[in-house]
Each structure stands twice: as structure tokens, then as C-alpha cells.
Enzyme design. Structure first.
Site, PDB file in Angstrom:
ATOM      1  CD  GLU A  57      37.513  37.267  29.137  1.00 46.81           C
ATOM      2  OE1 GLU A  57      36.757  37.831  29.934  1.00 46.81           O
ATOM      3  OE2 GLU A  57      37.911  38.245  28.434  1.00 46.81           O
ATOM      4  CD  GLU A  98      29.239  33.256  30.644  1.00 45.46           C
ATOM      5  OE1 GLU A  98      28.430  32.471  31.118  1.00 45.46           O
ATOM      6  OE2 GLU A  98      30.247  33.902  31.052  1.00 45.46           O
ATOM      7  CG  ASP A 112      31.011  29.990  41.307  1.00 46.38           C
ATOM      8  OD1 ASP A 112      31.529  30.122  42.361  1.00 46.38           O
ATOM      9  OD2 ASP A 112      29.994  30.136  41.095  1.00 46.38           O
ATOM     10  CE  LYS A 132      28.053  27.525  51.884  1.00 46.72           C
ATOM     11  NZ  LYS A 132      26.812  27.061  51.910  1.00 46.72           N
ATOM     12  CG  ASP A 179      36.083  38.804  43.769  1.00 49.17           C
ATOM     13  OD1 ASP A 179      36.376  37.790  43.306  1.00 49.17           O
ATOM     14  OD2 ASP A 179      35.352  39.600  43.950  1.00 49.17           O
ATOM     15  CB  THR A 235      34.805  44.634  35.490  1.00 48.61           C
ATOM     16  OG1 THR A 235      34.988  44.279  37.051  1.00 48.61           O
ATOM     17  CG2 THR A 235      35.440  43.501  34.779  1.00 48.61           C
ATOM     18  CE  LYS A 236      29.561  50.355  33.978  1.00 41.91           C
ATOM     19  NZ  LYS A 236      28.162  50.572  33.451  1.00 41.91           N
ATOM     20  CG  PHE A 237      32.358  42.795  40.483  1.00 44.24           C
ATOM     21  CD1 PHE A 237      31.272  42.534  41.595  1.00 44.24           C
ATOM     22  CD2 PHE A 237      33.376  42.050  40.589  1.00 44.24           C
ATOM     23  CE1 PHE A 237      31.405  41.588  42.533  1.00 44.24           C
ATOM     24  CE2 PHE A 237      33.732  41.254  41.429  1.00 44.24           C
ATOM     25  CZ  PHE A 237      32.600  41.149  42.561  1.00 44.24           C
ATOM     26  CD  GLU A 238      39.571  44.446  38.888  1.00 44.13           C
ATOM     27  OE1 GLU A 238      40.890  44.392  39.129  1.00 44.13           O
ATOM     28  OE2 GLU A 238      39.084  44.245  37.716  1.00 44.13           O
TER      29      GLU A 238
END
Length: 249
Positions: free
Chosen positions: A77, A102, A152, A156, A188, A227-230
Site C-alpha cells: 500500500e 509512507e 493527493d 489545479k 474521492d 475510513t472515518k474520512f470516507e
């Protein structure tokens, strides 16, 4: 997390680079290392657990059976963030070996601390540039799956050259996957999902696993942790797009 740094030079890049473009273009990275405070647990992970589970470029090309002490499916990953998803996968699938890559120290420290607390032995981690790890450390044809979740999006136009999904990158991944192995992406940002599909559909040696009804995307697989974000985004009506391509040649 999206970076909106406006200091990067203007670029004429309007689409993905060709597969012949160099993977390591000087001064261009797909990530920005952000400063952040280290918690006690994160520091413990880096100081106490790293010697056992951490890997570096200087360790050289890995023999993965020797590294994990067994033969097993291998999942890499890239950009695991704070590591929650990767920890959950490693704990849920003890018969599979995982390698996380990471660059952000707090996330690496948190992952290592959690892995140690849960007694996980099927997980290793690099705190390095993913391209360098793929090129220098992981053998060809050694991976069952490569995961790239929520990279990321560099939204732009002048920053599109920083997007990690480029023809040369996906060709490098293809060489590291076993025949039949899969490259799984999730984002996303719909525009980035479209970019990913454009790059992958043009890449030789891959086939999209999506059905005609959902192509080029697949429904979120149950094996990808939410994920919590998702979950928060779903409640707000935000979309998430998964793409899974299989190496055919």
C-alpha cells in the site's frame, strides 16, 4: 489530504506524461512532507518498533519469502496515511503479508505502534519515496496487489504533473505485479478518477476488472476498509471511486 500549495512553477502539462517520461523528475514529487507533532505512541513506534518492522532503501532488493519467513500473497500500500486501513487489513488477513510505504513520520510511527500492540508479524514499512522502493527494493513479479488509496489529487491544472498516477508509474507497477495481480486505486475526486481511468485504459498489459454496468469503476470492495474520512464524506453525499485493473501480461 489535498495540498493547495500555489508556489509550484507553471507547467504546460495538460494530460498524463508518456510511459517514456522519467519516473524521478528533479524537483517534482507527488507528495509534500507536512510538519506535525509526534505523540508519545508515535515516537515509541519510530524508536522502539522500527528496528524490527522498518525497512530502508539501503537494505537493497528484498527477498520477500526470506523477509517474512514464508510464502504468502503480498500486498503493498502506497501512502497509507495514519495507517488505520492497513492495520485493519493486516489483522484481518493474517495469511497475507503487507508492506506499507509512507513518507510522513507521524503516520509511520502510529502504524508501527499499533502493529506492535496487536502483535502483527505480517507487516513491514518503508518511510521512503514509493518510486524508489518499487524500483530498487521490490522484485519483479513479486506482488499480488498494489493499493493506492486516496492519493493527493493535485486538483489545479498546473499541478497535474505531480499526480502519482502517470503512464511510467503504472508500467513500473505492472512489472512488480505477478501475472493476474491487481492494481487497486480509490479516490474521492471524480476528475482524478477519470484521469486514473484514462491512464490505465491506455496502459499495455492491464485489463479493467469492472463490469460493463459500472465501468470503468467497481463498487467499493468489502475488503477495502471504510475510513472515518470516507464515512464522513458519504454522509455528506461525497462520491468515492474505486478502480481495479489486473495484470494480464
Amino acid at each position: 489530504m489535498t495540498d493547495t500549495n500555489d508556489t509550484a512553477p507553471e507547467s504546460n502539462t495538460t494530460g498524463p506524461e508518456s510511459a517514456d517520461a522519467p519516473l524521478h523528475r528533479r524537483g517534482i514529487k507527488s507528495y509534500v512532507i507536512r510538519a506535525g507533532r509526534m505523540t508519545q505512541a508515535q515516537s515509541r513506534g519510530l524508536e522502539e518498533v522500527w528496528p524490527r518492522l522498518g525497512l530502508t532503501i539501503t537494505d537493497g532488493r528484498q527477498e520477500l519469502d526470506a523477509l517474512f519467513g514464508r510464502q504468502a500473497p503480498r500486498v503493498v500500500e502506497i501512502g497509507f496515511g495514519m495507517g488505520n486501513s492497513l492495520i485493519e487489513q493486516a489483522e484481518t488477513h493474517p495469511d497475507t503479508d503487507f508492506i506499507g510505504i509512507e513518507v510522513h513520520a507521524p503516520g509511520v510511527g502510529k502504524l508501527l505502534d499499533e502493529a506492535d500492540k496487536r502483535g502483527l508479524t505480517n507487516l513491514r514499512v518503508y518511510r521512503e519515496d514509493a518510486l524508489a522502493v518499487l524500483e530498487q527494493c521490490l522484485p519483479e513479479g513479486s506482488l499480488t496487489t498494489l493499493q493506492l488509496f486516496f492519493p493527493d489529487p493535485w486538483p489545479k491544472k498546473k499541478h497535474h504533473k505531480r499526480r502519482i498516477v502517470q503512464p511510467a508509474f503504472v508500467e513500473l507497477i505492472r512489472t512488480r505485479l505477478k501475472p493476474g495481480g491487481t492494481f487497486h486505486m480509490a479516490t474521492d475526486w471524480e476528475a482524478y478518477a477519470e484521469w486514473m481511468a484514462e491512464v490505465m485504459d491506455a496502459a499495455p498489459g492491464y485489463v479493467n476488472t469492472a463490469t460493463p454496468e459500472t465501468a470503468p469503476y467497481v463498487p467499493r470492495p468489502a475488503f477495502r476498509p471504510l475510513t472515518k474520512f470516507e464515512a464522513r464524506g458519504e454522509k455528506l453525499g461525497h462520491g468515492v471511486w474505486d478502480l481495479i485493473y489486473r495484470r494480464e501480461a
